[in-house]
Design an enzyme around this catalytic site. Structure first.
Site, PDB file in Angstrom:
ATOM      1  N   HIS A  14       3.749  27.596 -53.539  1.00  0.00           N
ATOM      2  CA  HIS A  14       3.286  28.995 -52.855  1.00  0.00           C
ATOM      3  C   HIS A  14       3.004  28.596 -51.377  1.00  0.00           C
ATOM      4  O   HIS A  14       2.179  27.827 -51.080  1.00  0.00           O
ATOM      5  CB  HIS A  14       2.206  29.561 -53.460  1.00  0.00           C
ATOM      6  CG  HIS A  14       1.799  30.869 -52.950  1.00  0.00           C
ATOM      7  ND1 HIS A  14       2.383  31.796 -52.736  1.00  0.00           N
ATOM      8  CD2 HIS A  14       0.492  31.166 -52.233  1.00  0.00           C
ATOM      9  CE1 HIS A  14       1.863  32.695 -52.191  1.00  0.00           C
ATOM     10  NE2 HIS A  14       0.733  32.544 -51.702  1.00  0.00           N
ATOM     11  N   CYS A  33       5.915  -4.061 -13.471  1.00  0.00           N
ATOM     12  CA  CYS A  33       5.305  -4.465 -14.670  1.00  0.00           C
ATOM     13  C   CYS A  33       6.106  -4.916 -15.838  1.00  0.00           C
ATOM     14  O   CYS A  33       5.320  -5.762 -16.807  1.00  0.00           O
ATOM     15  CB  CYS A  33       4.476  -3.121 -14.947  1.00  0.00           C
ATOM     16  SG  CYS A  33       3.231  -2.592 -14.054  1.00  0.00           S
ATOM     17  N   CYS A  37       7.071  34.489 -51.070  1.00  0.00           N
ATOM     18  CA  CYS A  37       6.067  33.904 -50.343  1.00  0.00           C
ATOM     19  C   CYS A  37       6.826  33.091 -49.152  1.00  0.00           C
ATOM     20  O   CYS A  37       6.445  32.928 -47.964  1.00  0.00           O
ATOM     21  CB  CYS A  37       5.010  33.252 -51.004  1.00  0.00           C
ATOM     22  SG  CYS A  37       5.717  31.533 -51.921  1.00  0.00           S
ATOM     23  N   HIS A  89       6.582  -8.961 -19.703  1.00  0.00           N
ATOM     24  CA  HIS A  89       7.574  -9.782 -20.561  1.00  0.00           C
ATOM     25  C   HIS A  89       7.648 -11.204 -19.923  1.00  0.00           C
ATOM     26  O   HIS A  89       8.469 -12.003 -20.367  1.00  0.00           O
ATOM     27  CB  HIS A  89       9.024  -9.459 -20.497  1.00  0.00           C
ATOM     28  CG  HIS A  89       9.017  -8.007 -21.247  1.00  0.00           C
ATOM     29  ND1 HIS A  89       8.489  -6.695 -20.590  1.00  0.00           N
ATOM     30  CD2 HIS A  89       9.268  -7.681 -22.593  1.00  0.00           C
ATOM     31  CE1 HIS A  89       8.690  -5.912 -21.622  1.00  0.00           C
ATOM     32  NE2 HIS A  89       9.202  -6.297 -22.627  1.00  0.00           N
ATOM     33  N   CYS A 124       7.432   0.167 -15.186  1.00  0.00           N
ATOM     34  CA  CYS A 124       8.224   0.050 -13.870  1.00  0.00           C
ATOM     35  C   CYS A 124       8.813  -1.234 -13.712  1.00  0.00           C
ATOM     36  O   CYS A 124       8.538  -2.166 -14.608  1.00  0.00           O
ATOM     37  CB  CYS A 124       7.219   0.545 -12.568  1.00  0.00           C
ATOM     38  SG  CYS A 124       5.898  -0.701 -12.634  1.00  0.00           S
ATOM     39  N   CYS A 129       0.772   0.802 -14.956  1.00  0.00           N
ATOM     40  CA  CYS A 129       0.424   1.252 -13.533  1.00  0.00           C
ATOM     41  C   CYS A 129       0.373   2.684 -13.344  1.00  0.00           C
ATOM     42  O   CYS A 129      -0.078   3.301 -12.571  1.00  0.00           O
ATOM     43  CB  CYS A 129       1.201   0.388 -12.388  1.00  0.00           C
ATOM     44  SG  CYS A 129       2.990   0.905 -12.285  1.00  0.00           S
TER      45      CYS A 129
END
Length: 778
Positions: A691, A641, A427, A646, A638, A613
């Site tokens: 199986h 951003c 199988c 941060h 980007c 963005c």
């Protein structure tokens, strides 16, 4: 006659178990047994009188039992039940070969009588009628099988999409063969007939027949009674009459000096009562013949006479004498009785000397090496395979056959005896091959790559077997018989270091690694930034208690986040192994396969989209995972951003990484949108209690239908039967993967409340198969 203390009872699986039976040694057995009286066997009449429906067999039926070493033939001498064993109908069989024990005595009851070691008690369900097994349907007395019974035709794909199972093909009937019926010759001297060579038997192979090595003048047989000697420890098939084995009428003149040895005389007489002449001919229709030729007395052959195909029966084999009494060298000749009259032929005489008897204008002498097998008849090995795996034909298919890709194709594919038939723990391989080749072209290059200098010597044979015996029949005829897959398994085991491929349970990844990497040397689909290359990707994640019903997309993102690796390129095929260890432990009780897998954020040196963005991203921060989205797309930013994000004191200590943007995209990043790259789910391999089954998409695109495949969905017969594969349409799969279906799963905690197919899809997923639309043809 009664020295055996055990009576053999055969189970339908081919294995044996012994139960106590009384004999001259029975007192010793009784001392170790309980004091209760053994239950008396119930005869057929007693069982029927109590209201039990009669069994499918009757007394004196000729039957076949498929042992581990091949078919064993016998005759039913007793029918009834053994209350101390069970409630199944049992048959007392007088076997032609010594495959039993005792003489028919069971618990002090003489059920029937046979020669020593020829008696067995076998469950009726484990026996086949001889004519069903041999496929013979001709009047007795013929020396060759007339295959005029309807043979099921292989299922074919039709333009309308309808099944074509009901069509049946009739093989041509052989012309009636005139039986020799002259008066019995008076014995003048005893004459022994010996076998020159006996091949050992193996399971599934046809019985070896007599092999005569002829080099010198033949000697006459002056007795109609053949003295028989047994020189082999291996049991040989006996024959119903001396004429079926070696027609003394047709060989009344000559026999090679190196004569034939056949089973002992007592076995000959016993088997005469067990099997009919046509059964014996069926057994020996495909044998090792004289001097390496595949023919013997009674073989049906095909000849080319004046550019016309003629058919006949071999009536005589030996050296042919010319006028001066000398033989024609070492050339072995055959005397053929043709089905039709041909001007200029004889009645079995040559140069005034009779070699065999036949009607005028039908006797033809030819070199034995010029005889061909009768092309009108299926081989015996093919008929035996049909008995072992069912009656559906499975011919090889050459050329190129496209995969199934439409709703009509799926409609034709669905049903029993569809897909790949399972056999002996296959199988894992059946479900894998069905996923790879039934409805997709992803792996098409494996079937067409020309051999290279670094390929193994068996490369072309493996490729041919895979394509012509499995893939093409699956696509063209919608069915692959188990012996075709067994051919591939045997071949792979022979040329590889992996053992147990023909009998043991294996994992799909083990088979795929062997086939793709070691044998076919395919280019790895997965190329990682770490330098590693592979055909699979195993999801390694720590269990997230917040995820009650994870998707493959979620686990995929988590795994790449934790491993700190990326893909060097878009793979044509992505095989993702679910986070489970072994066949039992699952990290999550349910996993939802994602119909489309977004791999944009795991590609190295590829443009990504800012999570805030939407512009082209220049930095990645893995510590921001999940803050601005759900997956890896929440880690890309980007320049603007990333600084803004941060600047927050909670994220001021996050470590960011500069992303590499392709030069060609860097110039257009202000004017074009970052593309998302998706891979499409086309199969899911599942496992439950060792199986394997598979869910497969028929075609590509969001609206393509799905099906469920199980190579062992049903079974015909018990241990000696065969598996019935089945393909079932699964039109509701898209609903189950939708938001509505997911909500239903979240509210239904008990798997037992789910329908079978959704339960297996979500609870037993093992490998999810994804394909790239762009690189579908690599």
């Amino acid at each position: 006659m009664q020295n055996h203390s055990n009576q053999l009872i055969s189970s339908s699986s081919g294995s044996h178990r012994r139960v106590a039976s009384n004999s001259s040694n029975s007192s010793a057995n009784n001392m170790n047994a309980s004091n209760r009286e053994p239950l008396k066997p119930l005869s057929l009449a007693e069982c029927v009188a109590e209201g039990c429906p009669p069994p499918t067999l009757v007394l004196n039926d000729k039957v076949v039992w498929i042992s581990d070493n091949g078919p064993e033939f016998g005759c039913v001498k007793w029918l009834g039940k053994l209350p101390d064993v069970g409630t199944d109908w049992m048959a007392g069989v007088d076997f032609a070969n010594a495959v039993g024990s005792g003489t028919g005595l069971y618990n002090d009851h003489q059920l029937f009588e046979t020669r020593l070691n020829h008696a067995s008690l076998v469950p009726v369900i484990g026996l086949m009628k001889a004519h069903d097994y041999l496929g013979a349907n001709q009047p007795s007395g013929h020396h060759f099988a007339q295959h005029n019974s309807p043979v099921p035709q292989k299922p074919r794909r039709t333009k309308s999409g309808k099944k074509d199972d009901e069509k049946r093909a009739h093989t041509p009937s052989a012309a009636a063969h005139k039986t020799m019926s002259g008066a019995e010759a008076n014995p003048i001297e005893s004459h022994s007939v010996t076998i020159a060579e006996v091949n050992k038997l193996s399971h599934g192979n046809s019985y070896s027949s007599m092999i005569a090595n002829s080099s010198s003048k033949a000697k006459p047989i002056n007795s109609s009674i053949v003295s028989i000697t047994n020189t082999s420890n291996h049991s040989l098939p006996s024959y119903s009459t001396a004429e079926s084995l070696l027609n003394t009428a047709s060989l009344s003149s000559h026999l090679p000096e190196k004569q034939l040895k056949i089973p002992d005389r007592e076995a000959l007489h016993s088997y005469n009562n067990c099997l009919s002449d046509e059964s014996i001919v069926g057994l020996n229709s495909q044998t090792n013949g004289l001097n390496g030729h595949d023919f013997e007395i009674g073989s049906v052959v095909e000849l080319n006479i004046d550019d016309i195909s003629r058919y006949g029966v071999v009536k005589w084999i030996g050296p042919l004498s010319v006028n001066d009494g000398h033989d024609l060298g070492d050339c072995l000749m055959a005397g053929i009785e043709l089905e039709e009259e041909v001007n200029g032929l004889s009645d079995g005489t040559y140069n005034g000397k009779r070699y065999f008897d036949c009607a005028p204008k039908k006797g033809y002498f030819v070199k034995l090496s010029h005889c061909l097998k009768d092309s009108r008849f299926a081989s015996m090995s093919e008929r035996r395979r049909s008995a072992l795996f069912g009656s559906i034909d499975c011919p090889t298919v050459t050329g190129d056959v496209p995969p199934l890709s439409t709703s009509d194709d799926l409609q034709s594919l669905c049903g029993k005896n569809r897909g790949i038939q399972g056999h002996h723990n296959s199988c894992y391989l059946d479900a894998t091959l069905f996923s790879m080749f039934s409805c997709t072209t992803i792996f098409e290059s494996l079937l067409h790559r020309p051999p290279r200098g670094d390929d193994i010597p068996e490369y072309k044979e493996v490729q041919r077997v895979l394509k012509e015996e499995i893939v093409n029949p699956l696509r063209a005829n919608l069915y692959v018989r188990a012996d075709r897959v067994m051919h591939l398994r045997t071949l792979l085991e022979k040329i590889s270091s992996v053992r147990g491929l023909t009998s043991e349970e294996k994992d799909p990844e083990e088979f795929l690694n062997l086939l793709l990497n070691e044998i076919l040397k395919a280019e790895p689909y997965l190329k990682l930034s770490s330098g590693l290359e592979s055909f699979f990707y195993q999801l390694f994640v720590e269990k997230d208690e917040k995820l009650t019903l994870p998707t493959v997309q979620q686990l995929f993102d988590q795994s790449f986040l934790a491993s700190d690796i990326k893909l060097r390129e878009v793979p044509p095929c992505l095989l993702i192994q679910m986070p489970r260890f072994g066949r039992q432990f699952k990290m999550y009780p349910r996993i939802v396969p994602s119909l489309y897998l977004d791999i944009t954020d795991v590609l190295d040196n590829s443009p990504r989209q800012c999570a805030i963005c939407g512009q082209c991203a220049e930095y990645e921060c893995k510590e921001c995972f999940g803050l601005f989205g759900e997956g890896l797309d929440s880690t890309a930013f980007c320049g603007k951003c990333v600084d803004k994000n941060h600047s927050h004191k909670k994220r001021s200590k996050h470590k960011t990484t500069k992303l590499s943007i392709p030069a060609e995209f860097h110039m257009l990043k202000e004017h074009s949108q970052v593309p998302r790259i998706y891979m499409e789910l086309f199969a899911v391999l599942c496992i439950e209690t060792s199986h394997y089954v598979s869910f497969v998409k028929c075609g590509s695109g969001p609206d393509s239908p799905w099906c469920f495949f199980d190579s062992m969905a049903d079974r015909k017969g018990e241990q000696n039967g065969y598996n019935i594969p089945e393909v079932v349409s699964f039109p509701d799969l898209r609903w189950w993967l939708s938001e509505e279906g997911t909500a239903f799963l979240l509210n239904t905690k008990d798997d037992k409340m789910l329908p079978e197919m959704p339960r297996r899809l979500f609870s037993d997923a093992y490998i999810c198969w994804y394909a790239s639309d762009v690189l579908r043809y690599r």
